[in-house]
Design an enzyme around this catalytic site. Structure first.
Site, PDB file in Angstrom:
ATOM      1  CG  ASP A  34     -10.275  16.098 -47.773  1.00 49.43           C
ATOM      2  OD1 ASP A  34      -9.597  15.469 -48.602  1.00 49.43           O
ATOM      3  OD2 ASP A  34     -11.071  17.011 -48.084  1.00 49.43           O
ATOM      4  CD  GLU A 118      -6.617  14.157 -49.732  1.00 45.26           C
ATOM      5  OE1 GLU A 118      -7.149  13.700 -50.769  1.00 45.26           O
ATOM      6  OE2 GLU A 118      -6.916  15.264 -49.252  1.00 45.26           O
ATOM      7  CB  CYS A 171     -22.605   7.673 -49.318  1.00 42.96           C
ATOM      8  SG  CYS A 171     -23.620   7.827 -47.824  1.00 42.96           S
ATOM      9  CG  ASP A 200     -13.826  19.747 -48.208  1.00 49.86           C
ATOM     10  OD1 ASP A 200     -13.569  19.169 -49.276  1.00 49.86           O
ATOM     11  OD2 ASP A 200     -13.922  20.983 -48.112  1.00 49.86           O
TER      12      ASP A 200
END
Length: 234
Positions: A34, A118, A171, A200
């Protein structure tokens, strides 16, 4: 062989050679990444890698040099000297950022077989005047680009997940999807399984899961915010 001179007065020699890059041995480690501003990279293993802020650290020195340059008469020797000083500061910042990105990405590629990140629309993000300087300074584009070509060189699996995948709101333990997750929330407890999450690190874990699903043949994962709360997909 090509010889060039950059704006800071440095000479560079480029030599074209053929080199066979050996694939690295296959390993079991997999990682999700991330990207952030306070920390440049957050991993699915829980590691937070600091943003070095190379531009910010030299910003005052650069501003002073630029102010001196603006006072010099264009075309004069003093103007040329002042311009060169500004160019050298820019070059030093760029070199530091490049060196850091190379060392970081080489370490990640050496230690992991699967690398999932990402997909960011960096050009759109830097249009935000409040964040543009910080985003440019952290060097996300550089990090992603290096991870991609180094993975190709060494036989690693590199994958980017869809930009709309709700990695922060899901989650990573049970798949529950929160309706909202404003940036001010840095940690949260899943109401379904009661697992506490660092925002994060949880996102990095979900990025890895989504990346592995894509590599396994799943369609690109894209779940919009309008998805029903409590959705427990992959």
């Amino acid at each position: 062989m090509t010889v060039s001179k950059d704006s800071s007065g440095r000479y560079h020699i480029s030599i074209l050679v053929e080199e066979k890059i050996e694939l690295k041995d296959v390993i079991k480690n997999e990682i999700g990444l991330d990207l952030g501003l306070s920390h440049a990279v957050i991993t699915s293993e829980g590691e937070k890698i600091n943003n070095q802020r190379f531009f910010k650290n030299d910003e005052k020195k650069l501003a002073k040099a630029q102010k001196i340059l603006s006072r010099k008469q264009k075309g004069s020797n003093n103007h040329k000297k002042a311009r060169l000083k500004v160019a050298k500061i820019h070059a030093r910042i760029s070199d530091k950022r490049m060196d850091y990105a190379h060392k970081l990405t080489t370490k990640i590629v050496n230690e992991n077989q699967v690398i999932a990140v990402e997909s960011l629309q960096i050009k759109n993000l830097i249009r935000n005047r409040k964040l543009s300087k910080a985003i440019s300074d952290v060097g996300w584009h550089q990090i992603i680009r290096m991870l991609e070509y180094k993975s190709a060189w060494y036989g690693r699996s590199f994958v980017q997940i869809d930009k709309f995948y709700p990695s922060s709101k899901r989650c990573s333990a049970c798949g529950y999807l929160s309706a909202k997750m404003p940036l001010s929330i840095r940690s949260w407890e899943c109401p379904e399984c009661r697992v506490n999450h660092d925002r994060d690190i949880n996102a990095a874990k979900n990025i890895l899961k989504a990346g592995k699903a894509i590599l396994a043949g799943a369609e690109i994962l894209r779940v919009h915010e309008k998805t029903t709360v409590g959705y427990t997909g992959c």
